[in-house]
Design an enzyme around this catalytic site. Sequence first.
Site: not given
Length: 225
Positions: A76, A78, A99, A115, A139, A179
């Site tokens: 958490g 971000w 998540d 998902d 990320d 990322k």
Amino acid sequence: MAKDTTGRLHVTVKSGGKRKLSSKLWLERQLNDPYVAQAKRDGFRSRAAYKLREMDDKYHFLKQGQAVVDLGAAPGGWSQIAAKRVGAEAGRGKVIAIDLLEMGEIPGVTFAQLDFLSDDAPEKLRAMLGGGADIVMSDMAANTTGHRKTDQLRIVGLVESAAAFAAEVLNPGGTFLAKVFQSGADATLQAELKRNFATVRHVKPAASRQDSSERYVLAMGFRGG
């Protein structure tokens, strides 16, 4: 303990009978990482919070009143930064953290354990927001096998999936941040992002470990919607 070249104390972890070398090195790196220590002092859930804060300080993509989606959000860090910067804690902006793993509550953040790759995820997200998103950020890192080519394919595949999700839920003018690693976005993904966004750049924040190949792709000015 010993002092490094900067004068900081350096912690060395002794190898235990059952402790693998990789675990020893990871623990030693965590104990000696100034961002890990600072995150604890500042109340952030991970050192990753500083990466997002630094990138936003430079490119100013998080704004008051925006709707933000944080993919692979746990633990958490971000989401904490996003909630503060878009005013979610005060009810002005919105942050949806997605998540597969459970995540503890964060003021101003709505958590969805789902998902994002499922077919109905974009529809569920839009229903939660009451419309589209202004920012989709990720990320996430793919699980690695140690086989370089296989790992690269997994990394690219994950970013492509996140970008496809973003294209379904972003408002016009929106931002996608994800990322990647040293190779950056591959040619196909890079071309797709350039078609869909006004500007695409690669960024390596100072908070990323210098020995890491980690980078981020920042695409701004979504043309779809």
